[in-house]
Design a protein around this motif. Structure first.
Motif, PDB file in Angstrom:
ATOM      1  N   TYR A 102      20.946  55.724 -45.783  1.00 21.03           N
ATOM      2  CA  TYR A 102      20.995  56.585 -44.600  1.00 21.03           C
ATOM      3  C   TYR A 102      21.025  58.066 -44.987  1.00 21.03           C
ATOM      4  O   TYR A 102      20.431  58.903 -44.300  1.00 21.03           O
ATOM      5  CB  TYR A 102      22.223  56.237 -43.760  1.00 21.03           C
ATOM      6  N   ILE A 177      22.841  45.007 -40.597  1.00 20.99           N
ATOM      7  CA  ILE A 177      21.744  45.058 -39.630  1.00 20.99           C
ATOM      8  C   ILE A 177      21.069  46.428 -39.676  1.00 20.99           C
ATOM      9  O   ILE A 177      19.837  46.534 -39.658  1.00 20.99           O
ATOM     10  CB  ILE A 177      22.262  44.754 -38.204  1.00 20.99           C
ATOM     11  N   GLU A 178      21.886  47.491 -39.765  1.00 17.57           N
ATOM     12  CA  GLU A 178      21.341  48.846 -39.872  1.00 17.57           C
ATOM     13  C   GLU A 178      20.562  49.025 -41.167  1.00 17.57           C
ATOM     14  O   GLU A 178      19.509  49.675 -41.189  1.00 17.57           O
ATOM     15  CB  GLU A 178      22.483  49.875 -39.803  1.00 17.57           C
ATOM     16  N   CYS A 180      18.977  46.658 -42.803  1.00 13.30           N
ATOM     17  CA  CYS A 180      17.713  45.934 -42.608  1.00 13.30           C
ATOM     18  C   CYS A 180      16.720  46.770 -41.812  1.00 13.30           C
ATOM     19  O   CYS A 180      15.521  46.804 -42.127  1.00 13.30           O
ATOM     20  CB  CYS A 180      17.971  44.603 -41.890  1.00 13.30           C
ATOM     21  N   LYS A 181      17.215  47.460 -40.782  1.00 13.16           N
ATOM     22  CA  LYS A 181      16.342  48.319 -39.970  1.00 13.16           C
ATOM     23  C   LYS A 181      15.755  49.440 -40.819  1.00 13.16           C
ATOM     24  O   LYS A 181      14.557  49.756 -40.719  1.00 13.16           O
ATOM     25  CB  LYS A 181      17.131  48.913 -38.802  1.00 13.16           C
ATOM     26  N   CYS A 184      13.127  48.004 -43.293  1.00 12.50           N
ATOM     27  CA  CYS A 184      11.885  47.675 -42.580  1.00 12.50           C
ATOM     28  C   CYS A 184      11.149  48.943 -42.138  1.00 12.50           C
ATOM     29  O   CYS A 184       9.910  48.996 -42.178  1.00 12.50           O
ATOM     30  CB  CYS A 184      12.185  46.791 -41.373  1.00 12.50           C
ATOM     31  N   ARG A 185      11.921  49.975 -41.728  1.00 14.25           N
ATOM     32  CA  ARG A 185      11.314  51.240 -41.317  1.00 14.25           C
ATOM     33  C   ARG A 185      10.608  51.908 -42.487  1.00 14.25           C
ATOM     34  O   ARG A 185       9.503  52.448 -42.358  1.00 14.25           O
ATOM     35  CB  ARG A 185      12.382  52.166 -40.733  1.00 14.25           C
ATOM     36  N   HIS A 188       7.409  50.145 -43.157  1.00 10.64           N
ATOM     37  CA  HIS A 188       6.410  50.493 -42.137  1.00 10.64           C
ATOM     38  C   HIS A 188       5.824  51.873 -42.398  1.00 10.64           C
ATOM     39  O   HIS A 188       4.603  52.074 -42.247  1.00 10.64           O
ATOM     40  CB  HIS A 188       7.058  50.446 -40.762  1.00 10.64           C
ATOM     41  N   THR A 205      10.226  43.776 -49.167  1.00 10.05           N
ATOM     42  CA  THR A 205      11.012  43.920 -47.939  1.00 10.05           C
ATOM     43  C   THR A 205      11.666  42.600 -47.546  1.00 10.05           C
ATOM     44  O   THR A 205      12.853  42.543 -47.212  1.00 10.05           O
ATOM     45  CB  THR A 205      10.107  44.408 -46.782  1.00 10.05           C
TER      46      THR A 205
END
Length: 293
Positions: A102, A177-178, A180-181, A184-185, A188, A205
């Protein structure tokens, strides 16, 4: 007192836990290169699990060799503090992994080091306080009606411990969960830059998300049955129920070194150096960051 097979299994589990984690602690202390925040957290987890393993061994010895109410309280308090420190260290590792993703640009700063040391100080401080509660009087030695499924802890004591665990589990679930987001982001964004998502990026990923699921699943499968039984169980129930849920909880401390330490290339290298001083690694090992899940 006749020997209880469940107590023997807990003692064997404690021995395996102590041996595994003692090796991790030795490797981290032996290797000057392993002084990064990530390895400080892994060292904290290994130390807590090592103490938990020793606590299981001591509990067995004092239960069958030296029977004393005072020693019983001390060993139970020691186990509570050790396992609480283990679970708290897992939470600290999860927070560290989240911060490394983050706040990737500012992660390698003195503020991060201070944050991690503060987290660990708080985790061990709270764990020590939880371990002292039975010794300071929060026990059912003189009031059998107040006993929980884990004697000599009171019902209110194990309810507090279980509530703390559920809170930590939910926080870890939210953070993973954050994570993983974010993973994945990132995949992408790379796909947009390269106009397609390569097979290697997809595999990486998927592997990262799968690893997170395994980590959280292992933690939950180990501790949730015992935490739930502590809340819904009755002290009049057969003790086999307590043993049957407590034993899998100890396995978490047995699995932690494999997940968080032995899979790390730096620790693998240091292990070779520790066991064979003449070993000279010709291959350069890449230092993995906390986000390398």
């Amino acid at each position: 007192t006749p020997l209880n097979p469940w107590d023997v299994m807990l003692c064997v589990s404690g021995t395996a836990i102590a041996c595994e984690n003692a090796l991790v602690v030795a490797i981290i202390c032996y290797s000057p290169a392993l002084r990064t925040p990530m390895f400080v957290l892994v060292g904290s987890l290994a130390t807590a699990d090592l103490l938990a393993g020793l606590g299981l061994i001591l509990n067995f010895v004092f239960q069958y060799v030296i029977r004393s109410e005072t020693i019983s309280l001390l060993t139970v308090g020691f186990l509570v503090a050790s396992f609480a420190a283990s679970v708290s260290s897992l939470l600290a590792i999860t927070v560290d992994r989240y911060l490394s993703l983050y706040k990737a640009l500012t992660y390698y700063s003195e503020r991060t080091v201070l944050c991690i040391h503060t987290m660990l100080a708080g985790a061990w401080g709270v764990s020590l306080c939880l371990g002292l509660l039975p010794v300071l009087g929060w026990n059912c030695l003189h009031n059998r009606a107040a006993c929980s499924v884990v004697r000599p802890l009171t019902k209110s004591n194990v309810t507090l411990l279980s509530a703390s665990f559920f809170l930590i589990f939910l926080i870890m679930l939210h953070l993973y969960i954050e994570i993983c987001k974010i993973v994945c982001r990132h995949a992408h964004q790379i796909a947009l830059q390269q106009h397609f998502l390569t097979a290697s990026h997809y595999v990486a990923t998927k592997k990262g998300v799968s690893t997170l699921a395994i980590i959280l699943g292992t933690f939950g499968a180990s501790w949730l049955p015992f935490a739930i039984y502590c809340v819904v169980g009755d002290p009049e129930y057969p003790s086999v129920y307590t043993y049957a849920t407590l034993l899998p909880a100890t396995y978490n401390s047995m699995i932690n070194p494999i997940i968080y330490a032995y899979r790390n290339q730096e620790i693998q290298r240091s292990m070779w150096v520790l066991f064979c001083g003449c070993f000279q690694a010709k291959v350069s090992f890449r230092s993995r960051s906390p986000s390398d899940v």
